[in-house]
Design an enzyme around this catalytic site. Sequence first.
Site, PDB file in Angstrom:
ATOM      1  N   GLY A  47       3.062  -2.633  37.831  1.00  0.00           N
ATOM      2  CA  GLY A  47       4.427  -2.967  37.412  1.00  0.00           C
ATOM      3  C   GLY A  47       4.824  -4.422  37.507  1.00  0.00           C
ATOM      4  O   GLY A  47       5.631  -4.902  36.720  1.00  0.00           O
ATOM      5  N   ASP A 106      12.437   1.025  46.058  1.00  0.00           N
ATOM      6  CA  ASP A 106      13.280   2.215  45.914  1.00  0.00           C
ATOM      7  C   ASP A 106      13.470   2.836  47.303  1.00  0.00           C
ATOM      8  O   ASP A 106      14.397   2.487  48.022  1.00  0.00           O
ATOM      9  CB  ASP A 106      12.583   3.149  44.923  1.00  0.00           C
ATOM     10  CG  ASP A 106      13.375   4.399  44.604  1.00  0.00           C
ATOM     11  OD1 ASP A 106      14.537   4.505  45.033  1.00  0.00           O
ATOM     12  OD2 ASP A 106      12.837   5.297  43.919  1.00  0.00           O
ATOM     13  N   LYS A 134      16.578  -1.120  44.173  1.00  0.00           N
ATOM     14  CA  LYS A 134      17.337   0.123  43.961  1.00  0.00           C
ATOM     15  C   LYS A 134      17.744   0.611  45.346  1.00  0.00           C
ATOM     16  O   LYS A 134      16.912   1.095  46.110  1.00  0.00           O
ATOM     17  CB  LYS A 134      16.401   1.136  43.283  1.00  0.00           C
ATOM     18  CG  LYS A 134      17.107   2.260  42.567  1.00  0.00           C
ATOM     19  CD  LYS A 134      16.149   3.374  42.227  1.00  0.00           C
ATOM     20  CE  LYS A 134      15.474   3.238  40.889  1.00  0.00           C
ATOM     21  NZ  LYS A 134      14.728   4.473  40.514  1.00  0.00           N
ATOM     22  N   ASP A 162       7.295   1.294  34.013  1.00  0.00           N
ATOM     23  CA  ASP A 162       6.873   2.331  33.074  1.00  0.00           C
ATOM     24  C   ASP A 162       7.494   3.684  33.350  1.00  0.00           C
ATOM     25  O   ASP A 162       7.951   3.981  34.451  1.00  0.00           O
ATOM     26  CB  ASP A 162       5.358   2.506  33.147  1.00  0.00           C
ATOM     27  CG  ASP A 162       4.938   3.221  34.431  1.00  0.00           C
ATOM     28  OD1 ASP A 162       5.353   2.778  35.520  1.00  0.00           O
ATOM     29  OD2 ASP A 162       4.225   4.234  34.346  1.00  0.00           O
ATOM     30  N   ARG A 168       6.018  -0.322  29.355  1.00  0.00           N
ATOM     31  CA  ARG A 168       5.816  -1.539  30.161  1.00  0.00           C
ATOM     32  C   ARG A 168       5.976  -2.802  29.311  1.00  0.00           C
ATOM     33  O   ARG A 168       6.345  -3.861  29.804  1.00  0.00           O
ATOM     34  CB  ARG A 168       4.407  -1.573  30.757  1.00  0.00           C
ATOM     35  CG  ARG A 168       4.144  -0.559  31.854  1.00  0.00           C
ATOM     36  CD  ARG A 168       2.857  -0.935  32.583  1.00  0.00           C
ATOM     37  NE  ARG A 168       2.280   0.177  33.322  1.00  0.00           N
ATOM     38  CZ  ARG A 168       2.660   0.542  34.554  1.00  0.00           C
ATOM     39  NH1 ARG A 168       3.618  -0.107  35.171  1.00  0.00           N
ATOM     40  NH2 ARG A 168       2.080   1.548  35.158  1.00  0.00           N
TER      41      ARG A 168
HETATM   42  P1  XMP Z   1       9.211   3.001  46.978  1.00  0.00           P
HETATM   43  O1  XMP Z   1       8.149   3.248  47.989  1.00  0.00           O
HETATM   44  O2  XMP Z   1      10.088   1.836  47.297  1.00  0.00           O
HETATM   45  O3  XMP Z   1       8.366   2.752  45.696  1.00  0.00           O
HETATM   46  O4  XMP Z   1      10.012   4.258  46.688  1.00  0.00           O
HETATM   47  C1  XMP Z   1       8.664   1.924  44.687  1.00  0.00           C
HETATM   48  C2  XMP Z   1       7.759   2.348  43.555  1.00  0.00           C
HETATM   49  O5  XMP Z   1       8.323   3.489  42.904  1.00  0.00           O
HETATM   50  C3  XMP Z   1       8.265   3.362  41.514  1.00  0.00           C
HETATM   51  N1  XMP Z   1       9.630   3.386  40.973  1.00  0.00           N
HETATM   52  C4  XMP Z   1       9.971   3.149  39.710  1.00  0.00           C
HETATM   53  N2  XMP Z   1       9.231   2.840  38.628  1.00  0.00           N
HETATM   54  N3  XMP Z   1      11.173   2.790  37.299  1.00  0.00           N
HETATM   55  C5  XMP Z   1       9.845   2.657  37.423  1.00  0.00           C
HETATM   56  O6  XMP Z   1       9.198   2.367  36.439  1.00  0.00           O
HETATM   57  C6  XMP Z   1      11.996   3.102  38.320  1.00  0.00           C
HETATM   58  O7  XMP Z   1      13.209   3.210  38.157  1.00  0.00           O
HETATM   59  C7  XMP Z   1      11.344   3.294  39.608  1.00  0.00           C
HETATM   60  N4  XMP Z   1      11.842   3.615  40.830  1.00  0.00           N
HETATM   61  C8  XMP Z   1      10.752   3.649  41.650  1.00  0.00           C
HETATM   62  C9  XMP Z   1       7.564   2.057  41.260  1.00  0.00           C
HETATM   63  O8  XMP Z   1       6.213   2.344  41.010  1.00  0.00           O
HETATM   64  C10 XMP Z   1       7.688   1.265  42.527  1.00  0.00           C
HETATM   65  O9  XMP Z   1       6.574   0.430  42.747  1.00  0.00           O
HETATM   66 MG    MG Z   2       5.013  -0.174  41.444  1.00  0.00          MG
END
Ligand code: XMP
Ligand code: MG
Length: 178
Positions: A47, A106, A134, A162, A168
Site C-alpha cells: 500500500g 487502523d 483512521k 486497495d 491501487r
Molecule cells: P491495522 O493493524 O492498523 O492495519 O488495523 C492497517 C492495515 O489494514 C489495512 N486497511 C485498509 N486498507 N483501505 C485499505 O485499502 C482501508 O480503508 C483500510 N483500513 C485498513 C491496510 O492494509 C493497512 O496496512
Molecule cells: Mg498495508
Amino acid sequence: MEHTINHMGKEILFSRDVIGQRVNILAARISEDYQERDLILIGVLKGAFVFMADLIRSMTIPCRIDFVRLASYGSGSTSQGEITLTKDIEMPIEGQDILIVEDIVDTGLTLSYFVESLKRRNPRSIKVCVFLDKRKRRKTVFEADYVGFTIDDGFVVGYGLDFDEQARFLPDVYLIKA
Ligand code: XMP
Ligand code: MG
C-alpha cells in the site's frame, strides 16, 4: 464480476491536488527534522509504495529506502493481531535513523508490532509516517509521528490503497459507499 470495485459506490475523499499539497508539507517537515542525519525510509508493501514515491521526491534531503511486507491473518481488510513479516528489509539498521512509511493505520496492531520488532535491531531512532490515520477502530495505543490525513472510519481506496488488489492505481483517494 459483481465484486469488482466498478460495481460499488464511491466518492472522492481526497483529490490528487489536495494529496500533493499535503505530501509536500510532510516532506518539508521530514526534511527539516532529519537534516544532517542518515535517514532510511522503510515502506510497508504494498500500500505505501505510491505515497513513499511521492514523499521522497518532494524531500530536500538525501535518504535510502527499503521495504517490508507484513501479513496479518484473518479477513482481508482488518488486522487480527497476528502479524508476520513475509519480506524483511535488506539493509542493516543498527545505529540508523528509521522512518517507517505506511499507507494507513487502523487498529494500530500492524504498526505496533512492526515498530517493536525493528527496535530489537537497535536503530538510533524510529518514527512512523502514515498517509492516513483512521482513528475510530484502534485496538492499541498508537500515534504516528507524521500523518497525512485523519479519517474517522470507512473503507478507502486509491493512491496505493486497495480493495481486493483493485484500485491501487487511482491517483485520488475514494471512500467506498456501503
Ligand atoms: P491495522 O493493524 O492498523 O492495519 O488495523 C492497517 C492495515 O489494514 C489495512 N486497511 C485498509 N486498507 N483501505 C485499505 O485499502 C482501508 O480503508 C483500510 N483500513 C485498513 C491496510 O492494509 C493497512 O496496512
Ligand atoms: Mg498495508
